[in-house]
Motif scaffolding. Structure first.
Motif, short mmCIF file in Angstrom:
data_model
loop_
_atom_site.label_atom_id
_atom_site.label_comp_id
_atom_site.label_asym_id
_atom_site.label_seq_id
_atom_site.Cartn_x
_atom_site.Cartn_y
_atom_site.Cartn_z
N VAL A 152 -5.09 28.99 -7.64
CA VAL A 152 -5.40 28.11 -8.77
C VAL A 152 -5.85 26.74 -8.27
O VAL A 152 -6.84 26.17 -8.75
CB VAL A 152 -4.18 27.97 -9.71
N ALA A 156 -9.56 26.89 -9.39
CA ALA A 156 -9.57 26.35 -10.76
C ALA A 156 -9.56 24.83 -10.75
O ALA A 156 -10.44 24.19 -11.32
CB ALA A 156 -8.37 26.89 -11.53
N ARG A 160 -13.22 24.36 -9.88
CA ARG A 160 -13.43 24.61 -11.32
C ARG A 160 -14.39 25.78 -11.57
O ARG A 160 -15.23 25.73 -12.46
CB ARG A 160 -13.92 23.34 -12.02
N LEU A 162 -13.17 29.05 -11.89
CA LEU A 162 -12.47 30.06 -12.69
C LEU A 162 -11.36 29.39 -13.50
O LEU A 162 -10.86 28.34 -13.10
CB LEU A 162 -11.86 31.12 -11.76
N PRO A 163 -10.99 29.97 -14.64
CA PRO A 163 -9.91 29.38 -15.43
C PRO A 163 -8.58 29.44 -14.69
O PRO A 163 -8.34 30.35 -13.90
CB PRO A 163 -9.88 30.23 -16.70
N SER A 164 -7.70 28.47 -14.95
CA SER A 164 -6.41 28.43 -14.26
C SER A 164 -5.40 29.35 -14.94
O SER A 164 -4.30 29.53 -14.45
CB SER A 164 -5.87 27.01 -14.25
N GLY A 166 -4.60 31.88 -18.89
CA GLY A 166 -5.01 32.24 -20.24
C GLY A 166 -5.61 33.63 -20.28
O GLY A 166 -5.98 34.19 -19.24
N ASP B 197 0.32 33.01 -26.10
CA ASP B 197 -0.93 32.42 -25.64
C ASP B 197 -1.40 31.27 -26.53
O ASP B 197 -1.46 30.13 -26.09
CB ASP B 197 -2.00 33.51 -25.55
N LYS B 220 -2.76 25.78 -27.44
CA LYS B 220 -2.48 26.66 -26.31
C LYS B 220 -1.05 26.44 -25.86
O LYS B 220 -0.62 25.31 -25.67
CB LYS B 220 -3.40 26.32 -25.13
N ASN B 230 -2.63 22.04 -14.74
CA ASN B 230 -3.80 22.70 -14.15
C ASN B 230 -4.84 23.07 -15.20
O ASN B 230 -6.04 23.00 -14.94
CB ASN B 230 -3.38 23.95 -13.38
N ALA B 231 -4.35 23.46 -16.38
CA ALA B 231 -5.29 23.85 -17.44
C ALA B 231 -6.16 22.67 -17.83
O ALA B 231 -7.36 22.81 -18.06
CB ALA B 231 -4.51 24.39 -18.64
N SER B 234 -8.63 21.86 -14.97
CA SER B 234 -9.69 22.84 -14.75
C SER B 234 -10.48 23.12 -16.04
O SER B 234 -11.13 24.15 -16.15
CB SER B 234 -9.09 24.14 -14.21
#
Lengths: 314, 496
Positions: A152, A156, A160, A162-164, A166, B197, B220, B230-231, B234
């Motif tokens: 990650v 990610a 950046r 790929l998504p981290s 979900g 989710d 989310k 991180n979300a 990124s």
């Protein structure tokens, strides 16, 4: 053959029942009252009692158990205390996510392990062969969540690409689905691949020492040619066994990876349900997992007979 | 060939199972979409029967509206009521309702719904905060746009609680499946959810008020704080609703892609004393412990120095706030003297805490500082919520505990002798009653008295007030700085 299958099915059913009773009793003795957890702070004892009655957890344990197992036999897993939704559909939904994850992880593991293990075996006396075995030793020591965190950070957070985390269901957006699956599958598959590499290597080494391969070699085939034409099928038998055993490990790894990558799979559902003392959900999930593992064992057994004709007689 | 057919069947099964039963959280990507990350997920959508902060956080003011709401400064302002008047004896409230408000099922919002919703709290709600509604005697429908509420006794706390989930307005025909199908008058409706989710909110086209700037908001849910960070880093989300790991704040501050909004909350991190049981029933021991703890040092350790030292159960956004953080300055010598006077604490004190990061790190500081004055403490982390609730909260089986008290104006819990504080003080109960019945000025005066008396009694040690730290992409604006209501209010958010 028929008798064998009947016996296996009987064992499967018995194991499931025993597992369900054990889980049921275990949850019952865990401290923490589902009604209290659902109502939270400030709940009065009267309210807690009323809610316990509404959930049906004030009844004797045996009654609760037989009610539940009776429902399950008719395909009804009950309604969650916490989410108030039908548990059956939720299980199918979550199982789908976990199966994708485990499947993709296994694929990655095989894509790594079969070539790497074969290579390491054939060239086991050479430096490059030893290097591959060495690498696999290191890989075994890395836990899946650590691999996940590192992946990650690189792909990610820094790049950046790929998504981290979900989850995107495949029907909604296949591209986004695949992008989201790459990192979790890699973190699960890399470690698993390292483990499998060692088994593939020793299985192939074993096969290489067999008389029929020596014969093939003496007829002028190169080591890889001999192996591909005559040896791989034999080397596959022990590998399939390990694969079956590893699937349980893979499921456990998936629970952790689901947390790291925020995937709504069976593992994260299990953790949430235990935390909120959602008894019925926990029972349902464990039941599905037990059935899953037992089914894998069953399939492994069948695969043996397909791969190794010597076992067909029994 | 047969194997291939089986494989195809499996793929079909997997694809369909990935999108079953209302779980396809369809997200229209684009400039009108905002993704907000939270750590706690609502168990379901029914806050009338399921406790916890996560449901009102997502739904209140966004999907459900009340007659009144709390603005960013903690002031009560109109929402579905355009205005209201209070009678001389403070027992009758007349609400003039908006005439253009509609529920998302198409039904118009009228005084009948006010009556239905407020009376329903008493009969159908099971969460315990409903007790503030006990003072409602009845609701009269004077006209479709005029509801009159009669109280059995004057209560300031009642009007305030209308700003919380307790005041949410439900449609008379829309409460059949609250856990799964919320129906409110708010600017958003719940369009889909994927458990574990996300929840997707869509703009309600029939909304009476201003159209929100973001037509789709994806909530989310990411339990792990690192994964949440991180979300955002990124591009997976646009906003972190509340930072739960303070160490990560500097990395966002130093990155000009993000803005950091800092404010206060209602969430007092409290070292609870079991006032009902020796040795903590001795005020000298409680005071000694309060002198023995260096709260500034504790805040530095437990929350990287962010947060506010308040010294009471009152956050700065309440009208009767007064800084009492110096009531017990750090003074180990005084603590030792008080302990000697009380007769030393012999057996170790049981500090039973939830197994949450802030509590664990604060507990270590507390234990080591108390050791310095000769009090031995054993730290026992308990699984939260289940085990902590059972053993500390319900059974009162503890000497000390550390927990955040997140509810607004929860100082009133010291008026309940059976609450887990075990605090039974008649003067505090009388002052609380006086505050609830009085005029706004009388309320402020009485509440100040309550806070002061609790401090004198060292009824607990208020370690610090949790800060509210929102991190967002630079282009998102309009956040409510202080988290004073139960809602994560989406209505004011807009792109820069």
């Amino acid at each position: 053959m028929t008798l064998k299958i009947v016996r296996r099915v009987a064992i499967l059913v018995a194991s499931v029942l025993v597992a369900s009773i054990v889980v049921f009793l275990f949850m019952a003795v865990l401290p923490g009252d589902p009604a209290q957890v659902a109502l939270g702070v400030n709940a009065t004892p009267e309210l807690v009692a009323k809610t316990r009655a509404e959930f049906g957890i004030d009844r004797p344990l045996a009654t609760q158990y037989f009610d539940w197992i009776g429902g399950v036999l008719q395909g009804d897993f009950g309604r969650s205390y916490v989410t108030r939704e039908e548990i059956g559909p939720a299980l199918t939904d979550r199982l789908g996510v976990t199966l994708w994850l485990v499947g993709a992880g296994m694929l990655v593991a095989l894509l790594i392990a079969v070539p790497a293990g074969t290579f390491a075996a054939v060239r086991h006396r050479k430096a490059d062969g030893s290097a591959v075995s060495g690498l696999s030793q290191i890989g075994v020591a890395i836990p899946a969540f650590l691999a996940g965190i590192i992946l990650v950070q690189i792909f990610a957070v820094q790049l950046r690409w790929l998504p981290s985390g979900g989850w995107t269901p495949p029907v909604r957006d296949p591209g986004e689905f695949l992008r989201g699956l790459v990192l979790p599958a890699l973190s699960l598959g890399l470690v698993q691949g390292a483990v499998l590499t060692r088994y593939v290597r020793s299985a192939v080494l074993d096969t290489l020492g067999q008389d029929y391969l020596r014969t093939a070699r003496s007829k002028g085939l190169r080591p890889f040619q001999a192996l591909f034409r005559h040896g791989l099928r034999n080397a596959a038998v022990p590998v399939v066994t390990v694969l079956g055993l590893q699937l349980a490990t893979l499921l456990i790894g998936a629970v952790v990876v689901e947390r790291v990558f925020v995937l709504p799979g069976l593992g994260s559902m299990l953790l949430d349900s235990v935390a909120s003392r959602d008894l019925l959900s926990v029972q349902g999930i464990v039941l599905v997992l037990v059935v899953g593992v037992l089914l894998v064992n069953f399939v492994v057994d069948v695969l043996y007979t397909v791969l190794d004709p010597r076992l067909r007689g029994t | 060939m047969k194997a291939r057919i089986h494989a195809a069947a499996l793929v079909v099964l997997l694809v369909t199972s990935g999108c079953s039963a209302g779980s396809s959280a369809t997200v229209a990507q684009g400039p009108g979409t905002l993704a907000v990350g939270f750590t706690a997920e609502p168990a379901n959508f029914d806050f009338t029967r399921t406790d916890g902060a996560a449901i009102p956080q997502a739904l209140l003011y966004n999907v459900y509206e009340g007659l009144v709401k709390l603005d960013a400064d903690g002031k009560i302002v109109p929402l579905l009521a355009e205005s209201w008047t209070v009678s001389e004896d403070r027992k009758t409230y007349d609400f003039k309702l908006r005439e253009d408000a509609k529920f998302s099922n198409g039904a118009p919002f009228t005084a009948e719904d006010v009556k239905f919703s407020l009376m329903r709290v008493k009969t159908d709600w099971t969460v315990s905060i409903k007790s503030t509604m006990d003072v409602v005697e009845r609701v009269d429908v004077v006209a479709p746009d005029h509801a009159r509420v009669l109280l059995t006794k004057p209560s300031n706390g009642w009007l305030f609680s209308l700003t919380s989930r307790l005041g949410a307005m439900f449609s008379t025909g829309g409460v059949a499946d609250l856990a799964n199908k919320p129906i409110g008058t708010g600017p958003y409706t719940v369009s889909s959810r994927r458990r574990g989710d996300s929840i997707v909110l869509e703009h309600n086209p029939a909304y009476w008020g201003k159209k929100p700037a973001y037509s789709t908001v994806v909530l989310k849910y990411i339990k792990d704080p690192t994964a949440l960070n991180n979300a955002l880093l990124s591009n997976g989300i646009d906003v972190i609703s509340a930072i739960t790991v303070p160490d990560s704040i500097p990395q966002f501050q130093s990155d000009d892609r993000f803005t950091v909004v800092e404010g206060t909350t209602n969430s007092e991190v409290t070292l609870a004393f079991n006032n009902a049981r020796p040795p903590m029933d001795d005020v000298r021991v409680r005071r000694a412990l309060s002198y023995a703890i260096d709260r500034k040092a504790l805040l530095d350790t437990a929350w990287a120095g962010r947060g506010t030292l308040i010294g009471s159960m009152v956050p700065p956004t309440d009208p009767w706030y007064e800084d009492l953080s110096n009531a017990y300055p750090f003074d180990p010598a005084k603590a030792k003297a008080l302990l000697a006077e009380a007769g030393q604490v012999k057996s170790p004190l049981r500090l039973r805490i939830p197994n949450l990061p802030y509590a664990v790190s604060a507990a270590q500081v507390v234990a080591s500082q108390l050791a310095d004055v000769g009090v031995t403490v054993t730290i026992e982390p308990l699984d939260f919520p289940a085990v902590w609730l059972k053993q500390v909260f319900t059974d009162h089986d503890y000497d000390l505990s550390i927990i955040q008290h997140v509810e607004a104006r929860d100082i009133v819990t010291f008026g309940r002798p059976k609450y887990y504080w075990g605090y039974d003080g008649k003067p505090v109960q009388q002052e609380l009653a006086k505050a609830d019945a009085g005029t706004p000025q009388e309320q402020v005066d009485a509440m100040r008295q309550v806070a002061r008396r609790l401090s004198e009694d060292a009824a607990a040690d208020w370690l610090f007030l949790f800060p509210n730290v929102i991190v967002a992409k630079d282009e998102v604006t309009g956040f409510v700085r202080n988290q004073v209501s139960e809602s994560f209010d989406l209505t004011g958010l807009a792109p820069r």
